[in-house]
Design an enzyme around this catalytic site. Structure first.
Site, PDB file in Angstrom:
ATOM      1  N   ASP A 441       0.831  -1.207   0.000  1.00  0.00           N
ATOM      2  CA  ASP A 441       0.000   0.000   0.000  1.00  0.00           C
ATOM      3  C   ASP A 441       0.866   1.257   0.000  1.00  0.00           C
ATOM      4  OD1 ASP A 441      -2.394   1.380  -0.028  1.00  0.00           O
ATOM      5  OD2 ASP A 441      -3.249   0.279   1.659  1.00  0.00           O
ATOM      6  N   ASP A 505     -10.431   1.754  -3.431  1.00  0.00           N
ATOM      7  CA  ASP A 505     -10.891   1.367  -2.103  1.00  0.00           C
ATOM      8  C   ASP A 505     -12.409   1.282  -2.038  1.00  0.00           C
ATOM      9  OD1 ASP A 505      -8.416   1.030  -1.012  1.00  0.00           O
ATOM     10  OD2 ASP A 505      -8.334   2.984  -0.025  1.00  0.00           O
TER      11      ASP A 505
END
Length: 701
Positions: A441, A505
């Site tokens: 990430d 997301d």
């Protein structure tokens, strides 16, 4: 003249008596033509008010060439801009040209390689070397190719967190224009492409010229439309002043720029890029695992017993990869601390992660783990030991709280000692636990990044690439996903090192339909994670049907992001059937030519997956809003073989709800029709209710 031709695309280079070559044509394939004929057909007359000599933009035009647009190359030495006078040679073969150029007076050399790949994608690489006796500052090196003046519209992408990849189309501007990203990563609003089209962009037809900069940080996209020359399309890395300073003998390799032409619309551009990616030696060759990621299942509530139960339920459902997300490492109970301390937290995992990983492996699944290697929390053991490892201006770090982002900061992994600290900690966990997959990430932009007193984005990006590559070398078989708070790092630069990206997301299928569609302009579905989330989306609050969520997940590399221990018996049965459906269809979905059948109603989203030999197809249909008309339109499916007959089935694993006017073929569940009928006439669609989807599976009859 040098003519490069491959897979329906040609690029015609002209080498003048002095200077760099010019590109006379890039686009539809040409047969071999003579220099005199080309000059007669394409050369222009000198217009009043311009330079005396007729002139074409070179591969890197500068002001010294008489180019009035944005320079393709800008370098300086001792406070003076240099406009080189190149002495150039060209060599190559039918698909590749390498131009080597020198300017002894300016103290510069250049190597430019132009390659037409197996799918017709043009790749341009430029390397500038300082051959002088003093340092050389590089402002930018931007590759570009000419496009016709018939191109009337420019399309780029925009967006925000959880709504990436929104298209923006305008009339082509006059003069030299740029679109830049200054986030230290491409960003949720990254352009991703510059797309020029004859008229409004269409998915299934029309001429398109596209440019993509394969770089995972700051970029410039450019379009130059000056009155006395062909328009230019291209781009390059955005460098800040002082970021690249070459000592004598040093060189700067600019990121690759990919340029794509198609006369088959946006789908044609995507098809060329997808085929280029699939032809790479490092393209994933194994079936893409059906994945469960634990983020929306548990967030930071990591309890070993509960996660073992979740893994056991996942295996029962057909999950093939189980990924433990954020929250497993030292002190990480929320998102305010601990980034940089990549050791297992003994207070949460007193026996370590190995028992969970062993159970996951024993159930026949791969085990994945979340890291954010480029970041550091101020509240961490790492920050307390090495406050000098922050990638920020040290004069401001202690006084400007706005430099934090989600309470986190950037770690300068271009520092060898910081790089080795992170790399060794990750390697130790991978070895200790038995990690098969890393979700990598990158949750923030870079603000005032300084490395060794200079702007540090370039060095940070190269260090990221190097660390990913080293981890994969040290741990054969390890796969790595690029996630950047969703889809903020989606580019061919990161895809040269990673095995897939996380598109967003948001698991809201209404948002995801368009996110997946436009991400798919660059990446084929097997490289894009797409998961089924809970009934209520955590990013939008929208409630959607399970069928809609499952159908949308099929647009990528499918999986789950959901606490399946809380699912009803009916949901469990549906998910088990969906996992089996994905495994059945993925050989087709992940090798197919992706198309977007033409539908007029703005509520429809249709995505087709056509087998390479056109023997089979899958079409995902979704309604993201209420349909405009009481009678739905017909679905034509481009790309089928008009000489074949096809059995069209409604796959009942994806439950859909329709209103009135249910066509007989939908009620029957299938129909057999000629390919010519499906291509030219089309199937009468049902009136799908809003936020519903259906799945059609076509096989040769």
């Amino acid at each position: 003249m040098t003519l490069l031709t491959r897979d329906g695309v040609s690029l015609l280079l002209h080498s003048p008596a002095a200077g760099l070559p010019c590109v006379l044509h890039w686009g539809a394939a040409l047969t071999e033509v003579g220099a005199e004929a080309v000059s007669s057909a394409l050369d222009r007359q000198t217009a009043p008010g311009t330079l005396d000599a007729a002139w074409w933009p070179t591969l890197l035009p500068t002001e010294g060439d008489g180019w009035s647009g944005r320079p393709g190359l800008q370098v300086h030495r001792d406070g003076r801009l240099l406009n080189p006078r190149w002495d150039a040679q060209i060599e190559g073969d039918a698909h590749t040209a390498t131009i080597t150029a020198h300017d002894a007076t300016a103290g510069l050399s250049l190597v430019c390689t132009i390659e037409i790949g197996a799918s017709g994608v043009v790749r341009v690489d430029n390397t500038v070397r300082n051959t002088g006796s003093a340092s050389l500052g590089v402002d930018w090196v931007e590759a570009s190719l000419p496009v016709p003046r018939s191109a009337t519209h420019l399309t780029t992408l925009d967006g925000r967190w959880a709504r990436e990849k929104r298209p923006v189309t305008t009339a082509v501007p006059a003069g030299s224009t740029t679109r830049q990203s200054r986030r230290g990563r491409p960003g949720h609003d990254a352009p991703m492409f510059y797309l020029l089209t004859d008229g409004e962009p269409r998915w299934h037809e029309g001429r398109v010229w596209a440019a993509h900069v394969a770089w995972s940080a700051d970029v410039t996209y450019r379009y130059d439309r000056v009155s006395e020359a062909l328009p230019l399309l291209g781009g390059g890395e955005l460098l800040r002043p002082g970021e690249i300073v070459l000592a004598p003998g040093e060189e700067y390799a600019a990121p690759s720029v990919f340029l794509v032409h198609s006369d088959a619309g946006l789908d044609g551009v995507a098809d060329r890029v997808h085929r280029w990616l699939r032809a790479r030696p490092g393209h994933p060759s194994t079936p893409r695992p059906f994945t469960l990621n634990t983020w929306e299942a548990v967030y930071f509530d990591q309890r070993p017993g509960h996660l073992v139960e979740l893994a056991e339920r996942a295996a029962e459902l057909g999950v093939e990869r189980f990924v433990l997300d954020d929250g497993w490492f030292l002190g990480r109970r929320d998102d305010t601390t601990s980034l940089g301390d990549w050791t297992v937290d003994p207070t949460v995992w007193p026996d370590g992660l190995r028992p969970l990983a062993d159970r996951v492996h024993g159930l026949g699944m791969q085990f994945g783990l979340w890291f954010e290697p480029e970041m550091v929390s101020r509240d961490s053991e790492l920050a307390r030991a090495h406050p000098d490892w922050f990638l920020h201006d040290p004069r401001h770090l202690d006084h400007r709280t706005e430099l934090s982002w989600r309470t986190q900061f950037v770690l300068d992994i271009a520092l060898p000692e910081a790089y080795e600290h992170v790399r060794s900690q990750i390697s130790a966990v991978v070895d200790e636990v038995g990690v098969d997959f890393i979700k990598w990430d990158h949750n923030r932009d870079l603000v005032e990044p300084l490395h060794d007193g200079r702007p540090g984005t370039h060095a940070q990006t190269l260090a990221t690439y190097a660390m990913i590559d080293e981890l994969k070398r040290r741990h054969p078989g390890l796969e790595i996903e690029s996630c950047s708070s969703g889809g903020a790092r989606t580019d061919l630069g990161i895809m040269a090192h990673c095995d897939r990206v996380w598109a967003s997301d948001s698991n809201d299928p209404v948002e995801r339909q368009d996110i997946q569609r436009w991400t798919g302009l660059l990446l084929p579905p097997e490289l894009v994670g797409a998961h089924v989330g809970p009934t209520e989306s955590h990013s939008s609050g929208r409630t959607t049907s399970l069928g809609m969520r499952m159908a949308t997940s099929l647009l990528g590399s499918a999986g789950l992001e959901w606490n399946v221990l809380e699912c009803t018996d009916a949901e469990i049965e549906a998910i088990r059937g969906f996992a089996a459906l994905y495994k059945e269809l993925r050989p087709l979905l992940h090798s197919a030519r992706v198309t977007h059948p033409p539908l007029v109603d703005p509520a429809w989203r249709a995505t087709g997956f056509i087998a390479p030999d056109a023997s089979a197809a899958v079409v995902v249909l979704a309604a993201v809003a209420g349909l405009d008309d009481a009678r739905a339109e017909r679905l034509r499916i481009p790309g089928l073989d008009t000489a074949r007959n096809y059995r069209v089935r409604v796959r009942t694993e994806i439950e859909s709800k329709c209103g009135w006017n249910l066509p007989p073929w939908v009620s029957a569940g299938e129909v057999t029709l000629p390919g010519s009928f499906l291509v030219e006439v089309g199937l009468q669609l049902p009136t799908l209710w809003p936020m519903q989807a259906m799945l059609l599976h076509l096989t040769e009859a």
